[in-house]
Design a protein around this motif. Sequence first.
Motif, PDB file in Angstrom:
ATOM      1  N   LEU A  36       0.836  -1.192   0.000  1.00  0.00           N
ATOM      2  CA  LEU A  36       0.000   0.000   0.000  1.00  0.00           C
ATOM      3  C   LEU A  36       0.878   1.252   0.000  1.00  0.00           C
ATOM      4  N   LEU A  37       0.438   2.294  -0.698  1.00  0.00           N
ATOM      5  CA  LEU A  37       1.187   3.559  -0.726  1.00  0.00           C
ATOM      6  C   LEU A  37       1.362   4.096   0.693  1.00  0.00           C
ATOM      7  N   SER A  38       0.313   4.040   1.500  1.00  0.00           N
ATOM      8  CA  SER A  38       0.400   4.560   2.863  1.00  0.00           C
ATOM      9  C   SER A  38       1.417   3.787   3.693  1.00  0.00           C
ATOM     10  N   ASP A  39       1.496   2.461   3.467  1.00  0.00           N
ATOM     11  CA  ASP A  39       2.439   1.638   4.234  1.00  0.00           C
ATOM     12  C   ASP A  39       3.886   1.923   3.843  1.00  0.00           C
ATOM     13  N   VAL A  40       4.152   2.070   2.554  1.00  0.00           N
ATOM     14  CA  VAL A  40       5.529   2.331   2.128  1.00  0.00           C
ATOM     15  C   VAL A  40       5.961   3.734   2.560  1.00  0.00           C
ATOM     16  N   CYS A  41       4.999   4.645   2.650  1.00  0.00           N
ATOM     17  CA  CYS A  41       5.319   5.989   3.134  1.00  0.00           C
ATOM     18  C   CYS A  41       5.708   5.949   4.616  1.00  0.00           C
ATOM     19  N   ASP A  42       5.027   5.113   5.377  1.00  0.00           N
ATOM     20  CA  ASP A  42       5.395   4.933   6.789  1.00  0.00           C
ATOM     21  C   ASP A  42       6.818   4.385   6.904  1.00  0.00           C
ATOM     22  N   LYS A  43       7.159   3.427   6.043  1.00  0.00           N
ATOM     23  CA  LYS A  43       8.512   2.876   6.045  1.00  0.00           C
ATOM     24  C   LYS A  43       9.546   3.941   5.684  1.00  0.00           C
ATOM     25  N   PHE A  44       9.189   4.795   4.745  1.00  0.00           N
ATOM     26  CA  PHE A  44      10.086   5.866   4.296  1.00  0.00           C
ATOM     27  C   PHE A  44      10.374   6.843   5.439  1.00  0.00           C
ATOM     28  N   ILE A  45       9.334   7.277   6.132  1.00  0.00           N
ATOM     29  CA  ILE A  45       9.512   8.192   7.263  1.00  0.00           C
ATOM     30  C   ILE A  45      10.269   7.490   8.386  1.00  0.00           C
ATOM     31  N   GLY A  46       9.971   6.216   8.593  1.00  0.00           N
ATOM     32  CA  GLY A  46      10.690   5.456   9.611  1.00  0.00           C
ATOM     33  C   GLY A  46      12.177   5.386   9.319  1.00  0.00           C
ATOM     34  N   ALA A  47      12.523   5.237   8.048  1.00  0.00           N
ATOM     35  CA  ALA A  47      13.941   5.195   7.659  1.00  0.00           C
ATOM     36  C   ALA A  47      14.615   6.528   7.934  1.00  0.00           C
ATOM     37  N   LYS A  48      13.885   7.615   7.731  1.00  0.00           N
ATOM     38  CA  LYS A  48      14.443   8.944   8.016  1.00  0.00           C
ATOM     39  C   LYS A  48      14.732   9.093   9.502  1.00  0.00           C
ATOM     40  N   LYS A  49      13.807   8.641  10.331  1.00  0.00           N
ATOM     41  CA  LYS A  49      14.003   8.725  11.778  1.00  0.00           C
ATOM     42  C   LYS A  49      15.170   7.844  12.220  1.00  0.00           C
ATOM     43  N   LYS A  83      14.845  16.712  13.618  1.00  0.00           N
ATOM     44  CA  LYS A  83      13.402  16.707  13.871  1.00  0.00           C
ATOM     45  C   LYS A  83      12.658  17.576  12.857  1.00  0.00           C
ATOM     46  N   SER A  84      13.236  18.731  12.522  1.00  0.00           N
ATOM     47  CA  SER A  84      12.589  19.638  11.566  1.00  0.00           C
ATOM     48  C   SER A  84      12.473  18.985  10.194  1.00  0.00           C
ATOM     49  N   SER A  85      13.491  18.202   9.810  1.00  0.00           N
ATOM     50  CA  SER A  85      13.447  17.512   8.516  1.00  0.00           C
ATOM     51  C   SER A  85      12.365  16.448   8.514  1.00  0.00           C
ATOM     52  N   VAL A  86      12.255  15.693   9.609  1.00  0.00           N
ATOM     53  CA  VAL A  86      11.231  14.652   9.704  1.00  0.00           C
ATOM     54  C   VAL A  86       9.841  15.268   9.625  1.00  0.00           C
ATOM     55  N   VAL A  87       9.649  16.420  10.281  1.00  0.00           N
ATOM     56  CA  VAL A  87       8.359  17.114  10.232  1.00  0.00           C
ATOM     57  C   VAL A  87       8.036  17.527   8.799  1.00  0.00           C
ATOM     58  N   ALA A 122       4.897  16.747   3.633  1.00  0.00           N
ATOM     59  CA  ALA A 122       4.900  16.532   2.184  1.00  0.00           C
ATOM     60  C   ALA A 122       4.328  15.163   1.813  1.00  0.00           C
ATOM     61  N   ILE A 123       4.709  14.138   2.580  1.00  0.00           N
ATOM     62  CA  ILE A 123       4.269  12.780   2.253  1.00  0.00           C
ATOM     63  C   ILE A 123       2.781  12.595   2.519  1.00  0.00           C
ATOM     64  N   ARG A 124       2.292  13.130   3.641  1.00  0.00           N
ATOM     65  CA  ARG A 124       0.848  13.012   3.932  1.00  0.00           C
ATOM     66  C   ARG A 124       0.020  13.705   2.854  1.00  0.00           C
ATOM     67  N   GLN A 125       0.499  14.851   2.381  1.00  0.00           N
ATOM     68  CA  GLN A 125      -0.226  15.558   1.336  1.00  0.00           C
ATOM     69  C   GLN A 125      -0.211  14.762   0.022  1.00  0.00           C
ATOM     70  N   PHE A 126       0.928  14.144  -0.276  1.00  0.00           N
ATOM     71  CA  PHE A 126       1.041  13.314  -1.479  1.00  0.00           C
ATOM     72  C   PHE A 126       0.058  12.149  -1.422  1.00  0.00           C
ATOM     73  N   ARG A 186       8.550  20.236  -1.610  1.00  0.00           N
ATOM     74  CA  ARG A 186       7.729  19.030  -1.450  1.00  0.00           C
ATOM     75  C   ARG A 186       7.905  18.076  -2.623  1.00  0.00           C
ATOM     76  N   PHE A 187       8.115  18.629  -3.815  1.00  0.00           N
ATOM     77  CA  PHE A 187       8.396  17.773  -4.967  1.00  0.00           C
ATOM     78  C   PHE A 187       9.719  17.025  -4.768  1.00  0.00           C
ATOM     79  N   THR A 188      10.704  17.697  -4.209  1.00  0.00           N
ATOM     80  CA  THR A 188      11.992  17.055  -3.947  1.00  0.00           C
ATOM     81  C   THR A 188      11.828  15.868  -3.004  1.00  0.00           C
ATOM     82  N   ILE A 189      11.007  16.051  -1.973  1.00  0.00           N
ATOM     83  CA  ILE A 189      10.763  14.981  -1.003  1.00  0.00           C
ATOM     84  C   ILE A 189      10.043  13.812  -1.651  1.00  0.00           C
TER      85      ILE A 189
END
Length: 368
Positions: free
Chosen positions: A4-17, A23-27, A32-36, A115-118
């Motif tokens: 699922l797109l939502s699941d892979v996005c969670d993995k992506f943010i998890g990898a960033k953390k 913290k500002s970058s993760v925010v 950007a990802i939630r909006q996408f 946001r496009f870069t992200i």
Amino acid sequence: EDILLSDVCDKFIGAKKANNSAKSSVVAYGIAIRQFIAVLHAVSKSSNLKVSGITAAHIRRYVELMPKMPKHPKQNGVTNNMSGDELVQFIDSTAKEEVARLELGVLSPKTVGGRFTIVRELMRFIEQQQYSIKPGLGAMIKYSGNGAEVSQVMRRHYNAVELKQLFESERYRLCKCKDASDYWVPLLALFSGATQSELVQLHVDDVFVSDGILAIDINNKGDKRLKTRDGRPRQFPVHGQLLKLGFDRFVDKCRVKKQVRLFPNEKRDSTDQFDSYSKRFNRYRVKVGVGLKKEDKVDFHSFRHLAASILIGKGVDEGVVNDIIGHASAIRSETRKTYSNGAFMQVKADALKKLKFDINFNYTKFWR
């Protein structure tokens, strides 16, 4: 393998953390990802969209909608309670004049580009994890300026008159500062090109002696953060003018007090930024009459532009300039990148002597 797109996005943010991103970058990544996700769920008409189901048409629609996206869609009083479908319909059906009347505003070109870069990075992550996604979709996510007015305002460096306004003011002639950071941080930036956050977060132990030269170590040890790992960690000499103003004595007093940080009163905010200092500096800049016109963009970062342009303009080797300023250099050899910390300290000290300004420091009162 599909996901699922939502699941892979969670993995992506998890990898960033997990990678200890600021913290500002993760925010910023999260926004950007939630909006996408919301836009793609809306345009695909599916809340269970899998990455294999993302099409070029979905991506084109996302790119088309973003420059028209209202600012703070969940907080602006108009689109707060709209679903993703309703928000997309609102964007499509509402004329620019009506958006202006509602005082919504749209995302700035800089925000859209960021946001496009992200999202492009997300698409690369999906491909690297070998999930089943159509190749080349990330390359479609580019900002052309369609649907929004591209700002032509570019940041510039301070001119000679503005430097006099900043450093011959009562703040420096009478030492009217509430905190040491208000006095020292602009001076350090002027004579090194270091960024605001790099200087505000310095530890007392980051000021040291190398080859008989007092120097500053920019690093990401402990609670310190650097914007990028490539090119930013570095060491550079303290300029002679700062020594004349007593910077070494100021540091010695901090050591006697057993301070950990050079400017302990500066705190990070909830987004991991030193926003309080930034606002104070900008209020001071406006107070002394610098950068009052909207079309005349100057800010703290203008010190960095100034130092870099002077050093390059006076013939300092670009590699040495990058070793001082902290820019990554395309001309650095692999050997230098791997085995060298950059130019020798004396070479950097000789280069920094070229940073001379028409500022009268004879009447500058020492920090107390």
